[in-house]
Design a protein around this motif. Sequence first.
Motif, short mmCIF file in Angstrom:
data_model
loop_
_atom_site.label_atom_id
_atom_site.label_comp_id
_atom_site.label_asym_id
_atom_site.label_seq_id
_atom_site.Cartn_x
_atom_site.Cartn_y
_atom_site.Cartn_z
N SER A 55 0.86 -1.19 0.00
CA SER A 55 0.00 0.00 0.00
C SER A 55 0.90 1.24 0.00
N GLY A 56 0.31 2.37 0.27
CA GLY A 56 1.10 3.60 0.26
C GLY A 56 0.28 4.72 0.85
N LYS A 57 0.75 5.93 0.59
CA LYS A 57 0.06 7.11 1.13
C LYS A 57 -1.40 7.13 0.65
N GLY A 58 -2.32 7.41 1.56
CA GLY A 58 -3.73 7.56 1.19
C GLY A 58 -4.45 6.23 1.01
N LYS A 59 -3.84 5.12 1.45
CA LYS A 59 -4.44 3.81 1.20
C LYS A 59 -4.94 3.15 2.49
N ARG A 60 -5.06 3.95 3.56
CA ARG A 60 -5.37 3.36 4.85
C ARG A 60 -6.72 2.65 4.89
N THR A 61 -7.67 3.09 4.05
CA THR A 61 -8.99 2.44 4.09
C THR A 61 -8.91 0.97 3.67
N ILE A 62 -7.87 0.61 2.92
CA ILE A 62 -7.72 -0.81 2.54
C ILE A 62 -7.45 -1.63 3.82
N GLU A 63 -6.57 -1.09 4.68
CA GLU A 63 -6.28 -1.79 5.96
C GLU A 63 -7.54 -1.87 6.80
N ASP A 64 -8.27 -0.77 6.88
CA ASP A 64 -9.49 -0.75 7.69
C ASP A 64 -10.50 -1.78 7.16
N HIS A 65 -10.57 -1.90 5.86
CA HIS A 65 -11.56 -2.81 5.26
C HIS A 65 -11.34 -4.26 5.70
N PHE A 66 -10.07 -4.65 5.84
CA PHE A 66 -9.80 -6.04 6.21
C PHE A 66 -9.58 -6.22 7.72
N ASP A 67 -9.88 -5.16 8.48
CA ASP A 67 -9.73 -5.20 9.94
C ASP A 67 -11.12 -5.38 10.58
N PHE A 70 -15.58 -3.11 15.47
CA PHE A 70 -16.42 -3.58 16.59
C PHE A 70 -17.72 -2.79 16.71
N GLN A 71 -17.65 -1.49 16.47
CA GLN A 71 -18.86 -0.66 16.59
C GLN A 71 -19.92 -1.13 15.58
N LEU A 72 -19.47 -1.33 14.35
CA LEU A 72 -20.38 -1.78 13.30
C LEU A 72 -20.91 -3.18 13.62
N GLU A 73 -20.02 -4.07 14.08
CA GLU A 73 -20.45 -5.43 14.41
C GLU A 73 -21.53 -5.42 15.50
N THR A 74 -21.33 -4.59 16.54
CA THR A 74 -22.31 -4.51 17.63
C THR A 74 -23.65 -4.02 17.09
N GLN A 75 -23.57 -3.01 16.25
CA GLN A 75 -24.82 -2.45 15.71
C GLN A 75 -25.58 -3.49 14.88
N LEU A 76 -24.86 -4.24 14.05
CA LEU A 76 -25.51 -5.25 13.21
C LEU A 76 -26.07 -6.39 14.07
N LYS A 77 -25.34 -6.71 15.14
CA LYS A 77 -25.80 -7.75 16.07
C LYS A 77 -27.10 -7.30 16.72
N LEU A 84 -25.50 -9.73 7.13
CA LEU A 84 -24.50 -8.67 7.00
C LEU A 84 -23.42 -8.80 8.08
N TYR A 85 -23.85 -9.16 9.28
CA TYR A 85 -22.88 -9.35 10.38
C TYR A 85 -21.86 -10.43 9.97
N ASN A 86 -22.37 -11.56 9.49
CA ASN A 86 -21.47 -12.65 9.11
C ASN A 86 -20.53 -12.24 7.99
N GLU A 87 -21.05 -11.46 7.04
CA GLU A 87 -20.22 -11.02 5.92
C GLU A 87 -19.12 -10.07 6.42
N ILE A 88 -19.49 -9.16 7.32
CA ILE A 88 -18.51 -8.20 7.85
C ILE A 88 -17.43 -8.94 8.65
N ARG A 89 -17.83 -9.94 9.41
CA ARG A 89 -16.86 -10.74 10.18
C ARG A 89 -15.97 -11.55 9.24
N ARG A 90 -16.60 -12.11 8.20
CA ARG A 90 -15.85 -12.95 7.25
C ARG A 90 -14.71 -12.15 6.61
N ILE A 91 -15.02 -10.89 6.25
CA ILE A 91 -14.01 -10.08 5.55
C ILE A 91 -12.76 -9.88 6.42
#
Length: 286
Positions: A55-67, A70-77, A84-91
């Motif tokens: 990756s490089g400069k300005g590419k941090r969202t790629i890292e976030d995408h595969f990380d 928790f906030q989103l997971e709790t909300q979906l739960k 959607l929860y399972n898909e988000i966890r799978r990624i």
Amino acid sequence: MIKKAVIPAAGLGTRFLPATKAQPKEMLPIIDTPTIQYVVQEAIDSGIDDILIISGKGKRTIEDHFDRNFQLETQLKNKADHDLYNEIRRISDMANIHFVRQKELNGLGDAIRYARLHTGDDPFAVLLGDTIIDSVIPVTQQLVDIYNQYKQSIIACEMVPEDKVSCYGIVGGDKISDKIWNVTDLVEKPEVGKSPSNLAIAGRYILTPEIYKMLEQTSFGKGNEIQLTDALRLLLRKERILSYTIEGKRYDIGNKLDYLKTIVDFALKRKGFAEPFREFLQEKLK
Ligand code: G1P
């Protein structure tokens, strides 16, 4: 055995400005899934789950995408949105993904140099992060199969029309079989009329570790960048390289028209709205 994959994803994506001013082109979605997720999935479907993303400069969202998120997971739960929860966890669990940042944008060849510590003395797969290939057998798997047979570097290729040769790395060679050529020459983006063939490099490779020594000796080439194609030409002096004509349809997401075509093709295959979307298109084209 090919156990590791490298996904270069550091480029600026200037062909897709202004969308790529503040977001990576690899994160441009095909409907609801970022391009790079398809690429990671192809590696996994080919039996490779150790993945290094350059990756490089300005590419941090790629890292976030595969990380994890928790906030989103709790909300979906809480909303009991299990799919959607399972898909988000799978990624976040889909592969063992590592990141390294290319410090200066000196081209694809330079990006690959950053993988040296990670891949060491083993051969590895390279999948360009802005290219999706839709196929029955994942294209990286097709290359791995050829590699297991020949134990040599393999370049995935496809035939392109004459007026398109200047957009690609082009290989020249001798036919071994219908799909496999023994490569004798490689040129990055040749001028029309000066191309060794119409066989274009399609964004997937299996490389032997010898490539790193060649990259060290590769000077700046086309576009004032260190080109992987030039390093492969140096490698030809030491090792045999094969090209393999892929079975699959390639989509280059870095290109606006191809991007639109990709979305249409994928939407027409997508369960749930293929039908209404087809009707919409038919109505529009009347
Ligand atoms: C890169 C490679 C080129 C290859 C192409 C495939 O070029 O340098 O050899 O044909 O990917 O997409 P780029 O498109 O990054 O300029």
